[in-house]
Design a protein around this motif. Sequence first.
Motif, PDB file in Angstrom:
ATOM      1  N   UNK A 295      56.825  37.030  58.822  1.00  0.00           N
ATOM      2  CA  UNK A 295      57.034  38.092  59.371  1.00  0.00           C
ATOM      3  C   UNK A 295      58.072  38.141  60.469  1.00  0.00           C
ATOM      4  N   UNK A 297      60.093  40.264  63.217  1.00  0.00           N
ATOM      5  CA  UNK A 297      60.472  41.844  63.794  1.00  0.00           C
ATOM      6  C   UNK A 297      61.280  41.798  64.982  1.00  0.00           C
TER       7      UNK A 297
ATOM      8  N   UNK B 292      66.480  42.026  73.355  1.00  0.00           N
ATOM      9  CA  UNK B 292      65.121  42.345  73.434  1.00  0.00           C
ATOM     10  C   UNK B 292      64.177  41.295  73.058  1.00  0.00           C
ATOM     11  N   UNK B 293      62.964  41.530  72.307  1.00  0.00           N
ATOM     12  CA  UNK B 293      61.927  40.811  72.125  1.00  0.00           C
ATOM     13  C   UNK B 293      61.881  40.427  70.399  1.00  0.00           C
ATOM     14  N   UNK B 294      61.717  39.131  69.952  1.00  0.00           N
ATOM     15  CA  UNK B 294      61.776  39.005  68.835  1.00  0.00           C
ATOM     16  C   UNK B 294      60.385  38.664  68.334  1.00  0.00           C
ATOM     17  N   UNK B 295      59.725  38.923  67.493  1.00  0.00           N
ATOM     18  CA  UNK B 295      58.263  38.522  66.923  1.00  0.00           C
ATOM     19  C   UNK B 295      58.498  37.572  65.701  1.00  0.00           C
ATOM     20  N   UNK B 296      58.021  36.384  65.634  1.00  0.00           N
ATOM     21  CA  UNK B 296      58.010  35.741  64.316  1.00  0.00           C
ATOM     22  C   UNK B 296      56.639  35.356  63.903  1.00  0.00           C
TER      23      UNK B 296
END
Lengths: 319, 319
Positions: A295, A297, B292-296
């Motif tokens: 994932x 995002x 900004x912020x990335x989420x993986x």
Amino acid sequence: MSGARLAVLGAGAVGRSVVELAEEYGHTVTAVADSSSAIVDPEGVDAEAVLQRKSDEGVVGDNDPSEALGAAYDVLVEVTPTTLGDAEPGFSHVKHGLERDKHVVLANKGPVAERYGELRELEADSEGKIRFEATVGGAIPILSTIEDFGPTHITAARGVLNGTANFILSRMAAEGLDYEHVLAEAQDLGVAEADPTFDVEGIDAALKFVILSNVLADGDQEFTLEDAAVDGITEIPGTALDLAAEDGRTIRLIGESTPEGVSVAPRLVPADGPLSVTGTLNIVQLETTHAGRLNISGRGAGGPETATAVLSDVSRLVE
Amino acid sequence: MSGARLAVLGAGAVGRSVVELAEEYGHTVTAVADSSSAIVDPEGVDAEAVLQRKSDEGVVGDNDPSEALGAAYDVLVEVTPTTLGDAEPGFSHVKHGLERDKHVVLANKGPVAERYGELRELEADSEGKIRFEATVGGAIPILSTIEDFGPTHITAARGVLNGTANFILSRMAAEGLDYEHVLAEAQDLGVAEADPTFDVEGIDAALKFVILSNVLADGDQEFTLEDAAVDGITEIPGTALDLAAEDGRTIRLIGESTPEGVSVAPRLVPADGPLSVTGTLNIVQLETTHAGRLNISGRGAGGPETATAVLSDVSRLVE
């Protein structure tokens, strides 16, 4: 080569951010064009002055826009607005760069979604390469992740790639309001455009999933917007979101790409699951052959965010 | 070069998966070693036969393990168990490869966490390069994402990088059980090892965040495990998770890397937020300067998952 000379075609939010941030990434902007003007300087344009002039006078310079194409550059940055069908003038810009044996980085989705096969043929005959991370998910590194895994090791990509539609659905669910009401609010906030068709009818998301399918098919097959099954969010009643919530679910505009096809439509998803990102966030799930599901995002739009993806592509091309 | 010859040092779960999957990625395994044996074949070993013999007899071949180091290869794959302090024998393996001007890919965290500066010096004197995506978050492409953004454009990395500790905390919260009870269950399921110290005391997570800090500092500063502030999960009472839940929160073992330092400790996080991944999943958040912020998130461990990261690194080195 560590720093590259960039010719930036397009001076919208993304183009302006590329001009503003290029120096921080070690690159030099030698040309900038908008639809009516250009500035060319082999030593590097004064970014601050160009942006100020664009803001004050609506033009970037005194030259004809076509002169930017003839400038001395290493990488052509194509960030003009996305157009459908023949994807012009973006397609001709890319062609011009590749025929000069230059690299081309796109944030313009048109050429990559509508004429992918032709682009790859032009690239095959060129010393230059194309990259287009910024066309899919703004700052989110989706294409480079697919490239690292190898497209044959990804079986599907799924997710939310339109922040405007997602913002509207999030607000409809949170506030119990109807589509029309929330759309007006989004337009007031600048999240939705005056003509929101591209976003709310699913076309923008579909273009991104078409690009993903082209990348996943890796030359075995070519897709265009015509091949995509697309439904938008304009017909969703507020009551549908209430009913979904009673069941622990919500509605998101979900796209899916496989090497076989493309679809975009409103879907029920678990309210606490990864696909139910809120606000203008984007998310992509990649299904891999040996490594399960990934994932990713983050912010899928915005000038600096998208410019970051453009500049990462530039760095990959000239490192 | 499209296909590379690989010498694989280590025949645990990751090494065996590298041997099994290499051909699918277009590479040839010319040597495999475990701690007591090796097999060398310049034409490529028979992967199935090697894995069968390892399973049946506990050895991979008839040679002395040191002979794998002398084999004909393009990329040395260092997947022996992580050791602390001098990080041997992994460090010497990497040194041997770089001194032969070969590329080295590591899944072994020891050399990269404990002797990062020395590794980079050896690399600077070599035609070979090192890559180590598999040391941080298994299949999750964290290091390549940082590389694409450029380390100077990432201000912090934060998240969950130990699946065993996360599984235990998830189960404690879901079932209202105590640490000791859930640990025993995790050991029965094979999620926790008989000696779970590395995982539950936060050491494994800390090594990964040390590696992230070394990458983010980009040579300006070097970190080792000694520089990390580390707290584990063994002292958390089940009641703490109940109290957190009443407040819409839960507890996760959260690590944080910045160019200035490393910490790992149990933290309260929102129960429906991105950091509260469940089970053995891992997640990393990257804070970027302009995007900004990335989420993986994805699977942070496992043989095939980690081998995928190893083979992606190989492809990057020889493409």
